[in-house]
Scaffold this motif. Structure first.
Motif, mmCIF file in Angstrom:
data_model
loop_
_atom_site.group_PDB
_atom_site.id
_atom_site.type_symbol
_atom_site.label_atom_id
_atom_site.label_comp_id
_atom_site.label_asym_id
_atom_site.label_seq_id
_atom_site.Cartn_x
_atom_site.Cartn_y
_atom_site.Cartn_z
ATOM 1 N N THR A 197 63.968 30.524 24.095
ATOM 2 C CA THR A 197 64.113 31.704 24.937
ATOM 3 C C THR A 197 63.981 31.271 26.397
ATOM 4 O OG1 THR A 197 61.734 32.194 24.907
ATOM 5 C CG2 THR A 197 63.069 33.170 23.147
ATOM 6 N N ASN A 198 64.174 32.209 27.303
ATOM 7 C CA ASN A 198 64.035 31.921 28.742
ATOM 8 C C ASN A 198 63.610 33.200 29.455
ATOM 9 O OD1 ASN A 198 66.495 33.470 29.127
ATOM 10 N ND2 ASN A 198 67.584 31.656 28.365
ATOM 11 N N ASP A 199 63.463 33.134 30.763
ATOM 12 C CA ASP A 199 63.006 34.302 31.526
ATOM 13 C C ASP A 199 63.950 35.489 31.385
ATOM 14 O OD1 ASP A 199 60.696 33.105 32.432
ATOM 15 O OD2 ASP A 199 61.606 32.344 34.286
ATOM 16 N N THR A 200 65.252 35.211 31.297
ATOM 17 C CA THR A 200 66.223 36.306 31.147
ATOM 18 C C THR A 200 66.034 37.021 29.815
ATOM 19 O OG1 THR A 200 67.786 34.965 32.428
ATOM 20 C CG2 THR A 200 68.680 36.884 31.272
ATOM 21 N N HIS A 210 63.234 37.171 28.154
ATOM 22 C CA HIS A 210 61.958 37.884 28.251
ATOM 23 C C HIS A 210 62.122 39.181 29.046
ATOM 24 C CE1 HIS A 210 59.741 33.762 27.715
ATOM 25 N NE2 HIS A 210 60.512 34.080 26.706
ATOM 26 N N ASP A 211 62.915 39.139 30.110
ATOM 27 C CA ASP A 211 63.141 40.341 30.919
ATOM 28 C C ASP A 211 63.852 41.416 30.103
ATOM 29 O OD1 ASP A 211 61.903 39.156 33.062
ATOM 30 O OD2 ASP A 211 63.774 38.507 34.028
ATOM 31 N N LYS A 223 61.344 42.977 27.708
ATOM 32 C CA LYS A 223 60.372 43.834 28.391
ATOM 33 C C LYS A 223 60.927 45.229 28.654
ATOM 34 C CE LYS A 223 57.933 39.996 30.641
ATOM 35 N NZ LYS A 223 57.746 39.236 31.907
ATOM 36 N N ILE A 256 55.433 37.062 24.427
ATOM 37 C CA ILE A 256 55.679 37.078 25.875
ATOM 38 C C ILE A 256 54.669 37.957 26.605
ATOM 39 C CG2 ILE A 256 58.120 36.547 25.603
ATOM 40 C CD1 ILE A 256 58.796 39.400 26.181
ATOM 41 N N GLU A 266 52.398 33.264 30.870
ATOM 42 C CA GLU A 266 52.600 32.076 31.714
ATOM 43 C C GLU A 266 53.680 31.143 31.159
ATOM 44 O OE1 GLU A 266 49.854 30.816 28.462
ATOM 45 O OE2 GLU A 266 50.084 32.604 29.719
ATOM 46 N N GLU A 277 57.273 29.887 30.083
ATOM 47 C CA GLU A 277 58.638 30.187 30.507
ATOM 48 C C GLU A 277 59.605 30.289 29.327
ATOM 49 O OE1 GLU A 277 59.753 27.220 33.313
ATOM 50 O OE2 GLU A 277 58.312 27.893 34.840
ATOM 51 N N ARG A 278 59.223 29.705 28.190
ATOM 52 C CA ARG A 278 60.125 29.761 27.040
ATOM 53 C C ARG A 278 59.342 29.650 25.737
ATOM 54 N NH1 ARG A 278 63.329 23.935 26.596
ATOM 55 N NH2 ARG A 278 61.526 22.658 26.037
#
Length: 621
Positions: A245-248, A250-251, A254, A282, A287, A289-290
């Motif tokens: 996974t990545n920040d995108t 996770h966003d 959310k 997440i 903290e 990132e993936r």
């Protein structure tokens, strides 16, 4: 007459139910296996895999005793890996990736070939109880079927409730109804119940994935297997894949938190701590990132993919949008969304070590009804419950494994003495004797016991006795065979270990961490010929014993010392209130759990060493 009286009725045909039915019928009981759907016998409800850390040891133990999980896993595997090879042998854990459809089919075929075993497809609504003991079951159609003992293996079906976003509905599994009636009846009889939660990820069309963006995870170069029988290792293997996974991602996830049944409090049951949902990951580990995602094929001849690491109960549109942001999943097509499921369980402190309920005689619980999670944990409980339900039906003593004998013994001892507030999963760290309880020696530890029970065949017993003899013979030969410095020093230097100044036996050299049987074979043709007389399994066993001899001996001594407390039997009706020197907490815990031995009492949370001393003196009187 459609139904006669049975020795054992098993309710539920998941991993626990299948092992229970097979064990009891193989031992000679007339058994009825009742399931709500004959087409989902032994279905892999979650990931299509068996084994793993500590779980692989359990599958080996089931097989050694005469159960079927190892054999079925071997027949349906598409990949084999031995995990933790870089660590000591106590940590080595076999794992198979399996063909989901073949796994279920092989289990059903095996059960249909089992003598003394009948089947019935229907929901059980009620347990028949007379004078404090179970005497059978009543089905949804109102049919009463009598038996001498009953094993409940209801999985996630007891008042099961499925959650996807803001939607929730009754169900024991996707597209299957929940089971009702049993929880309410057992509570009315005095048993305590609770709620737990588990989850599963979405399933994906493998044709829509781009594997070039993922890391390939092949099986072992020389694949092993679970069973000690003559099942065949794989000739070809399917690969799994790893992505992240990545920040995108996770966003996107959310965005659905406000509709999450977990975060909004609609799910009351506790989920498995060591297998959290992706939204829980997440949230708890903000903290990071993936997070790792394992892409696991469901079988040889299907395109369905299991997305391990992406368990979720978020709305299906949120799940899909987040999935398409994972590398390799940009064009993914979803077969079905992930979901969470809540279900009833009964705290296992209400059980005896035989898995019989303390309150109702002849009634046994196995699997998720006891608060565990995982196929392997369920299967071993089913095996033990089936053995003991058979024994009870035929007036025999319970069969209980000690913590020093098997991971199965650790698991059941933990459940009964400590209970669990969250889905219980086995880890090697839970076993204080894990150097003794290795995956490689489960047959040596347990097959003779399985044969005495009538589960393990004569051939299996002969095989393990031959193996034990071969290991002892090889050990003696390695201790006698001495090599000359002139013949081996060049090789030793090449293996980054110091040379020798005088003749040394091979066993002494094998204690060095740089040397294994593979390196020892290069010491000369005579040495190679000596080792080639024995199977790889025998060589491995001998090497482990040589390298870890002192540790093994120390653990055995400790097990024997602590095991002596198991000889102090405590009567079921013992009055702890008479022992005034016991602490109030100890008295309450001892009265609730009713330990069968002083050894068991030492493992109950809240019972201190001083309480044990008091109890020892009192019992001695």
């Amino acid at each position: 007459m459609m139904f006669s009286e049975y020795d054992v009725i098993v309710v539920g045909a998941g991993h626990a139910g299948c092992e229970a039915a097979h064990a009891a019928s193989t031992m000679g009981s007339k058994v009825l296996l009742i399931t709500m759907n004959m087409n989902t016998i032994a279905q892999m409800s979650c990931n299509p895999a068996m084994g793993g850390v500590a779980k692989g040891q359990i599958v080996r133990e089931i097989d050694a005793l005469g159960g079927l999980s190892g054999i079925i896993s071997d027949k349906s595997m598409i990949q084999f890996r031995m995990l933790n090879r870089s660590k000591g042998p106590a940590m080595w854990s076999p794992r198979t990736q399996n063909d989901r459809m073949r796994f279920s089919e092989e289990w059903r075929l095996a059960l249909e070939r089992t003598p003394n075993l009948d089947f019935w497809q229907e929901m059980v609504k009620e347990i028949l109880v007379e004078d404090g003991r179970t005497v059978g079951v009543r089905t949804n159609l109102g049919i009463e079927i009598r038996s001498k003992s009953v094993v409940l293996t209801n999985g996630t079906f007891l008042n099961g409730k499925i959650h996807i976003g803001e939607k929730s509905f009754g169900g024991g599994r996707a597209a299957e109804n929940a089971a009702t009636g049993i929880t309410e009846q057992l509570i009315s009889l005095g048993l305590e119940a609770g709620r737990m939660k588990t989850g599963t990820p979405p399933r994906i069309d493998g044709r829509s994935l781009d594997y070039s963006k993922m890391e390939e995870q092949p099986g072992d170069e020389n694949p092993g297997k679970f069973s000690y029988s003559d099942t065949q290792p794989l000739q070809k293997q399917a690969s799994c894949w790893i992505t992240y996974t990545n920040d995108t991602v996770h966003d996107e996830l959310k965005k659905g938190f406000e509709k999450s049944p977990m975060f909004q409090g609609r799910i009351k049951g506790l989920g498995p701590r060591y297998c959290p949902s992706i939204e829980d990951k997440i949230n708890r580990f903000a903290e990071r990132e993936r997070h790792q995602i394992f892409v696991e094929p469901e079988g040889w001849n299907t395109v369905e993919i299991y997305v391990n690491g992406f368990s979720t109960s978020l709305p299906e549109d949120v799940q899909y949008r987040a999935l398409t942001k994972i590398p390799g999943f940009e064009k993914a097509k979803m077969f079905r969304p992930g979901y969470a499921i809540e279900y009833d369980f009964f705290p296992p402190t209400q059980l005896n070590l035989s898995l019989e309920t303390q309150l109702i005689q002849n009634l046994y619980f196995a699997g998720q009804i006891n608060g565990t999670t995982g196929y392997e944990e369920a299967a071993c409980q089913g095996l033990m419950a089936g053995i003991n339900a058979h024994n009870k039906a035929h007036g025999k003593e319970p069969f209980v494994l000690k913590r020093s004998e098997a991971y199965i013994g650790v698991l059941i001892d933990d459940l009964v003495n400590k209970g669990t507030q969250e889905p219980y999963r086995m880890f090697t760290s839970r076993a204080e004797y894990r150097i003794l309880l290795r995956q490689d020696n489960a047959d040596i530890r347990l097959t003779e016991l399985g044969h005495q029970l009538g589960l393990a065949s004569d051939d299996r017993l002969k095989s393990v006795l031959d193996k034990k003899q071969d290991v002892q013979t090889l050990l003696q030969q390695l201790k006698k065979y001495k090599v000359d410095p002139a013949d081996v020093n060049e090789s030793l230097t090449g293996f980054n270990t110091s040379g020798i100044s005088e003749k040394v036996n091979i066993a002494h050299l094998l204690k060095r961490p740089q040397l294994t049987m593979k390196e020892v074979k290069t010491f000369g043709q005579d040495v190679s010929d000596l080792l080639d007389q024995y199977t790889i399994e025998v060589q491995e066993q001998a090497e482990i014993i040589i390298k870890y001899e002192n540790y093994i001996e120390r653990e055995q001594q400790l097990a024997e010392k602590i095991g002596s407390l198991e000889d102090y039997k405590i009567k079921n009706d013992f009055d702890y209130d008479r022992v005034k020197a016991l602490s109030l907490e100890a008295r309450e815990k001892l009265k609730k759990i009713k330990p069968e031995t002083l050894g068991q009492a030492t493992r109950i949370s809240g019972v201190s060493p001083s309480d044990i001393s008091v109890l020892t003196i009192y019992l001695g009187k």
